[in-house]
Enzyme design. Structure first.
Site, PDB file in Angstrom:
ATOM      1  N   TYR A  96       0.866  -1.184   0.000  1.00  0.00           N
ATOM      2  CA  TYR A  96       0.000   0.000   0.000  1.00  0.00           C
ATOM      3  C   TYR A  96       0.899   1.229   0.000  1.00  0.00           C
ATOM      4  CZ  TYR A  96      -4.641   2.002   0.861  1.00  0.00           C
ATOM      5  OH  TYR A  96      -5.844   2.640   0.730  1.00  0.00           O
ATOM      6  N   TYR A 287     -11.669   2.365  -8.289  1.00  0.00           N
ATOM      7  CA  TYR A 287     -11.297   2.507  -6.871  1.00  0.00           C
ATOM      8  C   TYR A 287     -10.761   1.196  -6.295  1.00  0.00           C
ATOM      9  CZ  TYR A 287     -15.738   0.263  -5.635  1.00  0.00           C
ATOM     10  OH  TYR A 287     -16.775  -0.627  -5.516  1.00  0.00           O
TER      11      TYR A 287
END
Lengths: 375, 375
Positions: A96, A287
């Site tokens: 991430y 997304y």
């Protein structure tokens, strides 16, 4: 205990000196007088920690962290519930973009009850329910100590599991419906990954705003039940990907208007299906990328169909000075929950069974509802 | 002559009755008096026509169209030059979204000299130089008759071949630099297909606005010469695709800022190279697809790099009530040409050699400069 101490030192920058609890939590006049000698301390905290990034099922362990000192602006919160979101997994995996420094405690959102407050804390009292807002790392533990500015007091009538999960997914759904195209009652949107929590929220928020939703789900055993569930939430149309292997998907729209806005959390062919539904000049917002496949678009779609492709990342939105707006929307979303207008599937799991919940979240047991740890 | 007559009837909706030229072009008081008996007529027009859509080298032929009547608001223009643009080819092939009804005359832009005007025409006189603006079908012929509203009078000091080609490519370059991202002096842009006319215009317009250009060209024999040519036009950096097969293309940027805006007229890997250069939050605008390959983008580029993808189509821009703005910009671009600030490669070909020019435009002889028919 070396790891735990390191966490306590690094992750929270708190002193981990060994004051007795007796001293730690006696507050008020007497505590004030003896401040130079003792300090307000949290209870020890049972936490999911990881010392290095890697496969979550091997790098995480549950340890007891020592008490930490509450500075004058700190609030100690006894956590009630916190979810395991895909982005939490990705943070631990190290994939991430924004991640806490290791060693770290897992988790990013959740709800808790104020357990103790520092001497300069105003507006929060013991017993209040709070969520970290904007979300903040380290919610997978029994006691979290953070500055008062982090905590947002919420209505205690909110169901715990919804309060714990209201930011990362429902706020994403709300922002995506607001930030890209002006949608009016009677318009429609199209999305893939419609059974995800964001997908379920999009269906419901769209519904009570008069916006039709066209939903795409994977082909899988039980897809008929999944369709029925989504229709009960308010979905106008639900198709499996294989149902859309037709020449003209728009013939399936019946009386719904062609959507100006599409949402993609899958990528690959599923993203192409969203694009097929879009009207001239429409936009698709990506997304997520559950299939791990890229989005592929013909050049003529850009030139002649005037399609535009964008992305949404809640963390970026939150970082752009949106703290107040975020809290207002959280209150709004929790209000929808209390009114029964917003619901989504979750599975509550006792914190002691973290490894089981983690296992389910990692997908090794197939599709599972969102796992919410209950402390 | 049946085809020619059909064209004259359908493509221009003009009467093709056989009045003598003597009558057709006697204008003024006498012509007015005898209007009921004769009419103002164009000369016959030698034209590239196609009766059906298909391969341009088989469906087009040069025929002589009979004279057409000039209605009171019509202007007859003796064409001086008109280019063969890729979109002209696509119209004939039947693969362009907006196409004239067949039978039709080829061509969409060009420049000509006013030859005759209808009785109610104001502001245009014999000898004026005009271009159809916005562009309009049917420029590949010696005489074009259209309503006065179609024609925009230009400065006669403009070089013919630039006047003929000023809209479709240079205006695309100008609009794309204006319409997507606010670019300030010192910023940079990245583009592929940099040797195209649009590419050359982007380099020059960017240059005199203080915007740096990073340019990507195909690997081919002579790519060193192509690089030098582009650098002479003002390109800051020119790379062949193979030079960009490195881990971090941004290390090649030296002191240039990461571009916020990229242009893609190729697709496939070449589009991915444009994306690699873009900065966080950047946009890529697709206006062509020379490789016939799609654009492929990872979902994380949308989510975490906040990349957005859009398209540009001049015809759409022109259709949105931009006629006046279009003409102002044409004047501006022609002014740049006259000042020597805007130039691009073209090859002038006598109209008699249309088939050779068409052949070169179809690419069977490898990369060729833009072919401009000279009448």
């Amino acid at each position: 205990m070396a790891l735990a101490k390191s966490i306590a030192m690094k992750a929270f920058s708190k002193s981990a000196e060994s004051f007795g609890l007796k001293w730690a939590f006696c507050r008020g006049a007497q505590a004030h007088r003896i401040r130079a000698f003792s300090a307000l301390m949290s209870p020890p905290s049972k936490a999911v920690v990881y010392e290095r990034e890697g496969p979550p099922d091997t790098v995480t362990k549950v340890v007891e962290l020592p008490p930490v000192e509450l500075k004058q602006n700190d609030v100690c919160v006894k956590m009630l519930a916190a979810p395991i979101n895909p982005s939490d997994i990705n943070r631990i995996q190290g994939v991430y973009p924004l991640r806490p420094q290791v060693p770290a405690v897992g988790g990013y959102e959740g709800v808790g009850e104020v357990y103790a407050v520092g001497s300069a804390v105003a507006g929060l009292s013991t017993g209040d329910w709070v969520i970290p807002s904007p979300p903040s790392s380290g919610t997978w533990q029994t006691y979290v100590v953070k500055d008062q500015s982090i905590w947002h007091k919420i209505n205690k009538d909110s169901p715990t599991e919804y309060a714990a999960t209201i930011t990362v997914n429902p706020l994403t759904a709300l922002r995506m419906l607001e930030d890209f195209t002006t949608l009016n009652s009677g318009d429609s949107i199209v999305q893939n990954g419609a059974t995800s929590v964001v997908g379920q929220c999009i269906i419901q928020i769209a519904k009570f705003r008069g916006i039709h939703s066209i939903n795409i789900i994977r082909d899988r055993p039980g897809s008929d039940e999944a369709k029925e569930k989504l229709k009960k939430l308010g979905a106008d149309e639900v198709f499996t990907e294989s149902q859309l292997e037709v020449k003209n998907v728009k013939s399936l729209l019946a009386n719904l208007p062609e959507p100006a806005l599409g949402f993609n959390c899958v990528g690959g062919n599923s993203a192409s299906l969203v694009l097929k539904f879009l009207r001239q000049g429409g936009s698709m917002v990506t997304y997520g990328g559950m299939s791990k496949k890229p989005v592929t678009v013909s050049t003529s779609s850009f030139i002649f169909k005037d399609i535009s492709l964008k992305g949404f990342w809640l963390q970026k939105w939150l970082s752009s000075d949106k703290a107040t707006e975020c809290r207002n929307m959280i209150d709004y979303l929790l209000c929808l929950v209390r009114e029964g207008k917003l619901k989504y599937e979750m599975e509550l799991v006792p914190f002691e069974k973290f490894q089981i919940a983690l296992d389910k979240s990692l997908g090794s047991q197939g599709s599972q509802p969102k796992q919410v740890l209950k402390f």
